[in-house]
Scaffold this motif. Sequence first.
Motif, PDB file in Angstrom:
ATOM      1  N   THR A  53      48.962  38.024  41.590  1.00 38.22           N
ATOM      2  CA  THR A  53      48.516  38.576  42.874  1.00 38.22           C
ATOM      3  C   THR A  53      49.040  37.714  44.018  1.00 38.22           C
ATOM      4  O   THR A  53      48.972  36.487  43.966  1.00 38.22           O
ATOM      5  CB  THR A  53      46.982  38.623  42.941  1.00 38.22           C
ATOM      6  OG1 THR A  53      46.502  39.427  41.871  1.00 38.22           O
ATOM      7  CG2 THR A  53      46.510  39.202  44.264  1.00 38.22           C
TER       8      THR A  53
ATOM      9  N   ARG B 119      46.390  42.268  50.039  1.00 37.42           N
ATOM     10  CA  ARG B 119      46.470  41.912  48.627  1.00 37.42           C
ATOM     11  C   ARG B 119      47.540  42.761  47.966  1.00 37.42           C
ATOM     12  O   ARG B 119      47.515  43.985  48.045  1.00 37.42           O
ATOM     13  CB  ARG B 119      45.116  42.150  47.937  1.00 37.42           C
ATOM     14  CG  ARG B 119      45.117  41.704  46.470  1.00 37.42           C
ATOM     15  CD  ARG B 119      43.809  42.061  45.778  1.00 37.42           C
ATOM     16  NE  ARG B 119      43.678  43.503  45.554  1.00 37.42           N
ATOM     17  CZ  ARG B 119      42.611  44.076  44.987  1.00 37.42           C
ATOM     18  NH1 ARG B 119      41.592  43.324  44.611  1.00 37.42           N
ATOM     19  NH2 ARG B 119      42.557  45.381  44.836  1.00 37.42           N
TER      20      ARG B 119
ATOM     21  N   ARG C 222      48.940  43.522  44.378  1.00 30.38           N
ATOM     22  CA  ARG C 222      48.631  43.344  42.966  1.00 30.38           C
ATOM     23  C   ARG C 222      49.143  44.555  42.189  1.00 30.38           C
ATOM     24  O   ARG C 222      48.862  45.699  42.552  1.00 30.38           O
ATOM     25  CB  ARG C 222      47.123  43.186  42.775  1.00 30.38           C
ATOM     26  CG  ARG C 222      46.676  43.026  41.323  1.00 30.38           C
ATOM     27  CD  ARG C 222      45.168  42.854  41.230  1.00 30.38           C
ATOM     28  NE  ARG C 222      44.729  41.570  41.775  1.00 30.38           N
ATOM     29  CZ  ARG C 222      43.459  41.265  42.029  1.00 30.38           C
ATOM     30  NH1 ARG C 222      42.510  42.162  41.805  1.00 30.38           N
ATOM     31  NH2 ARG C 222      43.138  40.077  42.513  1.00 30.38           N
TER      32      ARG C 222
END
Length: 990
Positions: free
Chosen positions: A521, A532, A534
Motif C-alpha cells: 500500500t 490510499r 492499494r
Amino acid sequence: MAASTATRAWRWIAVLLLACACACATTSVAKPIGTMFRETWTTRQELPHNQINAIVQTQDGYLWFATWEGLVRYNGLEFQVFDRRNVPELRDNGIRSLRVSADGALVMGTSRGGVTILDRGRWRTYGRREGLTQDEVMDAALDSRGRLWAATESAGVFVLDGAKVTRYRAGAGLPSDIVYGLLPARDGSMWVATASGIARFYGNQPRILAGPASGLPAAPVFRVEEMPDGGVYAGTEAGAFRLEGSRFVPLSPLLPRDGVASFARDHAGALWIGTVSSGLLRLDRDGLERFDSRQGLPNNRVPSLFVDREGSVWAGTNGGLLRLRDAPFTTYGSEQGLSDDYVRAVIPARGGGMWIGTSRGLNLWRNGVLVRSFTRADGLPSDSIMSLLEDPDGTLWVGTYTAGVLQMRGGRVIQHLDSAHGLTGSNQVRALLRTGPDTLWIGTSRGLVRLQGGAMRHFGVEDGLPRDYVMALHQARNGDVWVGTADGAVRIAGDRAQPIRADEAMDARDILGFADDEDGTVWMASDRGLLRYRNGRLALLGLRQGMPVDTIFQVVDDRAGHFWLSSNRGVLRVRRADVDAVLDGRRPTLNVDQFTEVDGLASAQCNGTSGPSAVLAPDGRVWVATARGAAVVDPAALQGYTRELPPVVIERVRANDRDLRAGERLELPAGTRKLDFQYAGLSFRMPRLLRYRHKLEGVDAAWVDNGTRSLAQYTNLAPGRYRFLVSVSAPGLGQDWSPGATMVDVVIAPYLWQRAWFLPACIGLAGLLVVGVFRWRTSELARRAGALEALVQSRTHALREQTDRLIASDAEKSQLLERIREQADAFERQAREDALTGLANRRHGNEVLATAQERTRAAGRPLSFALFDVDHFKRINDGFSHQAGDAALVQVANVLRRELGAVATVARWGGEEFAAVFEGIALDDARRACERARLAVERIDCAGFAPGWTVTVSAGVFERQALDTHEHLIRRADDLLYDAKRGGRNRIAG
C-alpha cells in the motif's frame, strides 16, 4: 573577618544544598524557557486588569487570580469576574492576596475592603465593623486553629478568633507596622513579613528575625514562602534568602541584586523566582535562566507565581498573565539559533541530530542546540534550502531554490550541479532520492533527473510524467520509485513510468508526499487529502470523511498505530486502523486530532512542496517543517499530557434565564420551562482535547454528544423530576468517557391544572353533573305525567320546553368539550413554539430539519442550514437588564422571520441562538439570504431597550453533502459559527 568568612561559607553551603535538592528532584534536563509553550492574557482577553497580585488553585480544580478590578476564576477556557457588581459582600474590587485554607475556603485580602472569605459558595467579609481598625489588607490567612490573620498596610497584624480581636504592632511582637505578607506554615506557626524583618508566631508567642543576627538584610521583606520540601524562602528588597537552621542565608550568588516578590517550585524541582524589575528567574541544578519582557514576559515585575496540578507555571505580572508549560510540540527557530524560522526540509543526521534546511541556510541541530549553520558566508552558492538527502557515508546532498544541487562533505561543498554544470531541467530542486550506490534522483521544477554512474537522464512529460513540476520522491519497499508532481503521481519501475491520476474522480492533483506499507500500500499526501493506493485502486480521505483541511503536505507513519499529517492548519494525527475503516466503508467519518499553536507549534502553517517536510527520527520523534521553525513531537509521550480525565464542574444553571446557585438538587417553581446547564472539565493543559456528552433523564433517551461545547439547553419542559448528567472524554489521548458522571437532580413543580389528577377530575365532575341533571329531569317528568294526563296539549307544550332545555344543555356540554380541545391544542403549540419569540422552538426546528433532510436526499435537491448567535448577548443582560435581553431577542427574531421566512423555516435554537432551515436552497443563495438578514439585524433600533447598543449576529451556514446526517449538518454549521465569532463576530461563515 571570621564572621564574614562564616557568612560566605553558609552561602555556599546553601547553594550546594539547593543544587542537591534540584538534582534529587529530577534527573532530566529542563527544557529551556524559550522553548516552552507560552500563553499570555491581558485585558484584551477579558481580564479585568493586567496586574495579577496572587494566583491559587482550589480543591475543585479552578484557578483564581487576584487583580485590582476583582477576583477572577478560570476554567481553562474562559474567565469569570467576581466584583462589587455581582458580589455584594465584596467591599472593594482591589484584591491584593489569595490563599486557600486547609478546609478549602478561599481567603482574600483587599485594598480597602478588609478580608473576604468564599467558603462553599457563601461569601463573608471582615472589616472595620468586625474589629479591624484598618481595611487596607496586604495579606490574609486562616491558621491551623481556624483563626483569621490580617496583615495591614500600616497598622500591624490583626488576629480574629471568633469575637475576640488581638492586634500586634511594632514593639509588641512585630519588627514594623508595615506588613507585606503572611505564611501559615505546616508546623502550625505563622510567619509575618514586614518592612523591617520577619516575625514567627508559635501560638501567640512571636519570635523576631531581623537584621544581621538573623542573616536578613536591612531591607523590607516582601514574601515568605514554604516549599513542598519544607524549605522556607524569604523574598526581600535585596534578594532571595533561604532559612538554614535559625538563620537566613543568600539563596544563590547567581541571582541578580533585585527585589524578590514571589516563589514557586515546579514538578521537576526547579525554583522559580519573580522579581521586582528583572523578570522571571528559574534556578535549578543546571544554573540560572532568565526570562524577561524581551522574550515575551508581559512585564518584568512578577508579584505572583504558581505551579498548578498539571505542572504549568503561571506568572502574574504588572502587565498581564503568563503561562509556561511543556506542550506536546517543541519548536526551534531563530530564537534558539537557527539561521532562519522558515524551514523547508528536515532529515536525521547520520552522526545524531537533525539537518534542518531553511530559506536562509542549512543547520545541524543536536541535543536541543545548534551545532553549526551553513550559509552563503560559508561558501554556499544559495542558502535557500529546498531538499535534503544524506548518504550512508555522511555525504550530504542539498537541493536549493536557485542553485541546483550541492554535494557536501565535512562542511564543505565538494560538487555543484546546476544548469551550468550539467544539470538538466531546472536549478530549483524540491526533492532528492537515493536508490542505489550510484543512482541519485533529482526532482526539479522542470522535470525529473536520474544521475546514474555519472550519466544524467531527464524524464519529462514526453516520458510519462503528467507534469514536469516534481515535488516529492519516494522509493517503495519493492524498489519502485514514486514521483509526486503538480498533476498526479508516477510510479517508475525500471525505465517504465506509469501515471497514477486522481484528479478525475477525487479532484486531487498535487502529490506532495509519500509513505508505504509492507503489503504494498502506498499513501500519498495531496491537495485534496490523504490518498490510499492499494491493489491498483485509489481511495481518498478528505473533507467528507472528517478531515479538517484539504491539503496535506506529508504523511509520517509513527510505527505506533498513527499517521501524522502536516498541513497549513497544523499537524493532524489519525489512527491507521480508523483510516482503513473509513476508506473501506466500515465507518462513516474519522476522528482527527489537530495540533496548532496552543499545542506548542510556533506557527500552525507547516511547509510543503519540498522535502522531506516531515520525518520520523530514529528516536521515534516526528519532526515537521513549519513557517516559524522546526517542530518536534514525541508520540510516545503524548499520553502524559492528561494523566487522568479532569473533573467536570457544573458552573452555572439558569432557569427561565435566571441564574441559580448550582447544587446537587434543584427545587424549581411551577412555570419553569427552560433550563441551561454550563459546565467545564477543569484541565488547563490541553482543554481543547476534551469532549463532552450530556443527558437529561426524562427528556433525552440517550447521551447527547456535545463535542467541545460546554452548554446544554432545554426548553418547553413539563413539570416533573429530571436528572442532568455530564461526562468527559479525551479521545485524542486514547481516553474514553469517564466512568462516573457529574449529576444534578431537578424537580419542577406543577401548577394546579398541571397535576395528574386535575383533568380526570374535571371530566368526572362534568360526567356526574350530566348524569345528575338527566336523572332529575327524568324523575320530574315521570311525576308530572300522572298529574297531567288529561292535559295532552299542555303536556306536549311542557315536553317541548323540556326538550329545548336538554338541547341547550347538550350545547353547553359541547362548548365545554370544545374548550378542553382548544386547551389541548394550546398545549401542543407550546410544545412546538418558543413562548418569547413566537418562532418554532428547537424541538420543532430539529423535526423540520430531519424531515427536510430525508425529502431533499430522496429528491436530489440541496439543503442548507444556518445557525445564528447574537454577539455579546451577555453584555446586554449584564449592562441593561434581562428585559432588555428579551427585547433584543424578540427584535432579532422578527428580523429573521421577515428576512428569511419566505425561503426558510426559522427557529429559536436556544438562548441567543437561532436556526434557519433552507430546504431546496443551495449554499450560495442561503449565504446571501443570511447576509441580508445580518445587515437587517444590524439596523435594529435599540434605543427603546438598550440605548447606545448595536445588535449584531454571527452565523455559520453549511450545505448538506451526500452522506451527511442532519446532526452532522448542525455540527458543521456550529463549527462555522464559532469560526465567525473567532474571526471578529458580525459576519457569516460558510
